[in-house]
Motif scaffolding. Structure first.
Motif, PDB file in Angstrom:
ATOM      1  N   LEU A 140       0.855  -1.184   0.000  1.00  0.00           N
ATOM      2  CA  LEU A 140       0.000   0.000   0.000  1.00  0.00           C
ATOM      3  C   LEU A 140       0.892   1.235   0.000  1.00  0.00           C
ATOM      4  O   LEU A 140       0.649   2.203  -0.715  1.00  0.00           O
ATOM      5  N   LYS A 141       1.948   1.187   0.800  1.00  0.00           N
ATOM      6  CA  LYS A 141       2.882   2.301   0.875  1.00  0.00           C
ATOM      7  C   LYS A 141       3.906   2.209  -0.248  1.00  0.00           C
ATOM      8  O   LYS A 141       4.136   1.146  -0.826  1.00  0.00           O
ATOM      9  N   LYS A 142       4.522   3.334  -0.558  1.00  0.00           N
ATOM     10  CA  LYS A 142       5.557   3.378  -1.577  1.00  0.00           C
ATOM     11  C   LYS A 142       6.775   2.586  -1.113  1.00  0.00           C
ATOM     12  O   LYS A 142       7.142   2.604   0.060  1.00  0.00           O
ATOM     13  N   TYR A 201      -2.857   0.990   7.966  1.00  0.00           N
ATOM     14  CA  TYR A 201      -2.300   0.877   6.621  1.00  0.00           C
ATOM     15  C   TYR A 201      -1.371  -0.327   6.501  1.00  0.00           C
ATOM     16  O   TYR A 201      -0.553  -0.397   5.586  1.00  0.00           O
ATOM     17  N   SER A 219       0.035  -4.002   5.716  1.00  0.00           N
ATOM     18  CA  SER A 219      -0.191  -4.931   4.603  1.00  0.00           C
ATOM     19  C   SER A 219      -0.933  -6.178   5.039  1.00  0.00           C
ATOM     20  O   SER A 219      -1.373  -6.956   4.186  1.00  0.00           O
ATOM     21  N   TRP A 238      -4.619   9.617   7.728  1.00  0.00           N
ATOM     22  CA  TRP A 238      -4.425   9.206   6.335  1.00  0.00           C
ATOM     23  C   TRP A 238      -3.659  10.252   5.536  1.00  0.00           C
ATOM     24  O   TRP A 238      -2.721   9.938   4.792  1.00  0.00           O
ATOM     25  N   TYR A 283      -0.040  10.308   6.538  1.00  0.00           N
ATOM     26  CA  TYR A 283       0.651   9.102   6.077  1.00  0.00           C
ATOM     27  C   TYR A 283       0.930   9.190   4.578  1.00  0.00           C
ATOM     28  O   TYR A 283       2.025   8.847   4.113  1.00  0.00           O
ATOM     29  N   LYS A 284      -0.045   9.640   3.798  1.00  0.00           N
ATOM     30  CA  LYS A 284       0.151   9.804   2.348  1.00  0.00           C
ATOM     31  C   LYS A 284       1.303  10.752   2.062  1.00  0.00           C
ATOM     32  O   LYS A 284       2.118  10.520   1.166  1.00  0.00           O
ATOM     33  N   ARG A 302       4.868   9.054   3.675  1.00  0.00           N
ATOM     34  CA  ARG A 302       5.348   7.784   3.133  1.00  0.00           C
ATOM     35  C   ARG A 302       4.979   7.591   1.674  1.00  0.00           C
ATOM     36  O   ARG A 302       5.694   6.944   0.916  1.00  0.00           O
ATOM     37  N   VAL A 309       1.602   6.528  -1.047  1.00  0.00           N
ATOM     38  CA  VAL A 309       0.797   5.321  -1.180  1.00  0.00           C
ATOM     39  C   VAL A 309       0.574   5.004  -2.653  1.00  0.00           C
ATOM     40  O   VAL A 309       0.655   5.882  -3.507  1.00  0.00           O
ATOM     41  N   ASN A 310       0.258   3.748  -2.923  1.00  0.00           N
ATOM     42  CA  ASN A 310       0.047   3.288  -4.295  1.00  0.00           C
ATOM     43  C   ASN A 310      -1.405   3.354  -4.742  1.00  0.00           C
ATOM     44  O   ASN A 310      -1.678   3.203  -5.933  1.00  0.00           O
TER      45      ASN A 310
END
Length: 726
Positions: free
Chosen positions: A465-467, A628, A630, A649, A652-653, A656, A658-659
């Motif tokens: 989910l995260k980069k 968030y 996995s 959210w 966090y975006k 980090r 997100v995809n």
């Protein structure tokens, strides 16, 4: 007049990691007179599904799926046949359009009505570096007319003849019957002739296009006989010029000079023309030189002129002698640099001279074809995907001995009877030097040398989910002081990389652009989640101390790069008091944290942060509460309720990256405040029909390959060498 003004034609093949960025850069809002013609050139990866997804969301994109691969040139021709716009723009699907460019291009096209609009671009590298084209000076010439013919500015033939750095009036292409050809350098027979034929050329002084310099897969980095295709392309170009009598005003001489320059570049670059075809390439260059040389043509001065004269005389041996002298000089420098690096690498083992010598001796020994090395989570023990593959390998390939590498003190985390070595010991050095197979869910240290013939299976340990990888370069808070060059050097060791779902495949292709084979097989660690029995579930609940009749919430908050220590996102004790005695909470903090000083009441809250197997916790629980992490993708395999607490959210975006937008595509109820979180349980929403529908959609998207046979597929492909069905 067509209602479509600009048709953007995008041939697509094997670019699942980059395709979304490309399409999003084109399909900007506020441009209804734009259309995208996407040609799925029988792409072997997830590109077709991505195209269909975009087409379902935006009527401006039309997708055409080909049953056989036809190649880039023919795919562009097919797209041109479907286009309806007044202008066409051919865009490569691994590149992207710079922000704000589409409206600017349309404005210029409307204003000056050119036959060809030339666009400037920047080469963008995986390191994050971007360089504007070396021809930017031609775009910045303030003395040049806004609209001109080629004879007025013949120097624009120096601009590389890519299909994507020019927008072309579609009717002119049709009138001239210009088509892209097959093979390498397929752009040239359109990109050059269109400039010769155009009555109105204009140039836009703007970086409109980001030309991605891929580490792998680029035609220009491919050593192949097909580089000889370039001769046919230039023959086509000169035939066009002569047929339409467009070589006057010295333009034919300019084109000739450009051709010879290009052929010499191709011949000079080591990784293009294979050695066995160099003579043929040189002789054909000489043949074109003498066939198309304009009357009175004088070669340039200096070294280039010397090379031109050797080409004119077809003196291949003399040309190669000069090349070998230069290669020798470069080789000596490279050997000195390589020797220094190897000395540093052996010395970095930090084990003293004697152990270094022992390791070097082991490297000279034969590779043990029946030895496999396993590791997981930075040598913490036997877990995750490597553990599932290890068990299946013992079943399907029992002749191969699996040995686990663990750090000192981790022996307690291994089951009895599992072979192991302690990192840093002589036994460790021996297996790392001699083993045939390596399996890990993170990277091994940089010390061991990967020998030719050794095989490395990288499994990773969660859906991103995260980069991850290179995608983190735009998020310095999340990446910290990460050495991205070193990261990619580690990825270059991988021979196989596991993907559990299409999102993973996209992310890995983009984040780790190396030469591994992507194993789209599902996650081996999730195999057991597909075949859970009531008896296993009850046994685990009893062992964990979950009281009979209670609903167990598995709470798994993820690591946050902007936090040093574990700090709950909500008042856990208060939440459980208000939830009532019907529930018990299993607290599973991220392994980066140590739980201390939280003062949580016992009984209703169980700290399972140090429990070795998270799959056990998933099976034993009734519902997952996470943010968030996995784990949500794994837990979805169980088809049990999931609640997302996304109170930070946006932070966090930002920190980090997100995809995808989890709040738009959640696996269940999403809460952003503590009252909403409590209501998700007390109202029954977490267990309701709407949440079940969200979970079903999530499973369709992310659990498509989870059928309980992922570990078997990994063993059959890597250890047994079998080809996997698609």
């Amino acid at each position: 007049m067509s209602s479509v003004f600009l048709s953007v034609i995008v041939p697509v093949h094997g670019v699942q990691g980059y395709l979304r960025q490309c399409l999003e850069s084109i399909l900007v809002p506020g441009c209804p007179d734009l259309e995208v013609i996407a040609i799925d050139d029988c792409s072997p990866d997830g590109c077709g599904a991505i195209l269909d997804e975009f087409a379902g969301q935006d009527p401006r994109i039309r997708v055409f799926h080909l049953e056989q691969n036809v190649g880039l040139g023919e795919a562009r021709n097919l797209g041109l046949g479907y286009a309806t716009g007044q202008y066409v723009w051919f865009v490569d699907s691994d590149d992207w359009i710079t922000e704000g460019t589409i409206p600017v291009i349309m404005e210029r096209l409307i204003k000056v009505e050119p036959d060809v609009l030339m666009l400037d671009y920047a080469r963008t590298y995986w390191t994050g570096r971007a360089n504007r084209s070396v021809m930017k000076k031609l775009f910045k010439d303030e003395t040049a007319p806004e609209v001109f013919r080629l004879k007025d500015r013949p120097e624009i033939l120096d601009i590389l003849p890519y299909a994507w750095n020019r927008v072309i009036r579609r009717q002119l292409l049709a009138d001239l019957d210009l088509r892209f050809t097959k093979g390498f350098y397929e752009d040239s027979p359109v990109s050059y002739p269109i400039l010769f034929a155009a009555e109105r050329i204009s140039m836009l002084d703007r970086v409109c296009y980001s030309y991605r310099q891929r580490r792998q897969g680029s035609i220009t980095k491919t050593k192949d006989r097909r580089h000889l295709d370039v001769f046919g392309q230039y023959e086509t170009i000169f035939a066009f010029i002569d047929r339409h009598d467009l070589g006057g005003d010295g333009l034919r001489a300019v084109m000739f000079d450009r051709m010879i320059w290009h052929l010499m570049i191709v011949l000079a670059i080591e990784h293009r023309v294979p050695a066995e075809y160099r003579r043929e390439f040189f002789e054909r260059t000489s043949e074109l030189y003498n066939r198309f040389r304009p009357e009175g043509y004088a070669p340039p001065e200096g070294i280039d002129g010397m090379k031109y004269r050797l080409v004119e005389r077809n003196s291949f041996e003399a040309f190669e002698r000069s090349r070998r002298i230069n290669r020798l000089r470069v080789s000596v420098k490279r050997q000195i640099k390589t020797g220094k690096r190897q000395v540093r690498q052996i010395g970095s083992l930090g084990m003293g001279k004697l152990r270094g010598l022992f390791y070097q001796a082991q490297l000279r020994g034969p590779i043990d074809e029946n030895l496999a090395v396993y590791a997981s989570y930075w040598l913490r023990g036997m877990a995750c995907n490597p553990a599932a593959i290890y068990e299946k390998q013992r079943e399907l390939a029992p002749g191969i001995k699996g040995v686990w590498v663990i750090r000192k003190g981790a022996r307690k985390h291994l089951p009895e009877g599992v072979p192991y070595v302690i990192a840093g010991t002589r036994e460790y050095l021996k297996v790392m030097a001699r083993a045939k197979y390596f399996v890990n869910n993170v990277n091994f240290t940089d010390d061991p040398v990967k020998r030719k013939g050794q095989i490395y299976l990288q499994t990773q340990h969660g859906t991103p989910l995260k980069k991850m990888g290179l995608d983190q370069m735009d998020h310095p808070v999340g990446s910290g002081e990460m050495d991205f060059e070193q990261l990619i050097e580690r990825a270059d060791r991988w021979d196989f990389l596991v993907s559990a779902n299409p999102l993973m495949s996209e992310a890995w292709a983009r984040s780790y652009p190396s030469k591994y084979e992507m194993l789209e097989i599902g996650y081996p660690r999730n195999d057991r989640l597909t075949r859970v029995t009531p008896a296993e579930r009850e046994r685990l609940r009893t062992e964990l101390g979950i009281p009979e009749g209670k609903k167990a919430i598995l709470y798994t908050p993820t690591h946050r790069d902007y936090q040093k220590d574990f700090s709950p996102m909500f008042d856990i004790a208060k939440f459980m008091r208000e939830l009532g005695e019907e529930y018990v909470l299993l607290l599973r903090a991220h392994y980066f944290y140590k739980i201390k000083g939280l003062g949580l009441p016992e009984g209703q809250i169980l700290d399972v942060s140090s429990y070795p197997t998270v799959e056990d916790l998933s099976i034993a629980s009734d519902v997952l509460l996470t943010d968030y992490s996995s784990i949500m993708f794994d837990y979805a395999v169980l088809d049990q309720p999931i609640v997302i607490y996304a109170n930070d959210w946006e932070t966090y975006k930002l920190t980090r990256g997100v995809n995808f937008d989890l709040t738009a595509l959640p696996p269940g109820v999403v809460a952003t405040t503590e009252p909403e979180l409590l209501d998700a349980f007390t109202s029954g929403a977490a267990f309701g029909d709407a949440a079940a529908k969200q979970r079903a959609d999530f499973r369709t998207r992310f659990c498509v390959w989870e059928d309980g046979h992922a570990a078997e597929r990994a063993v059959r492909r890597v250890f047994l060498g079998e080809k996997l069905p698609r």
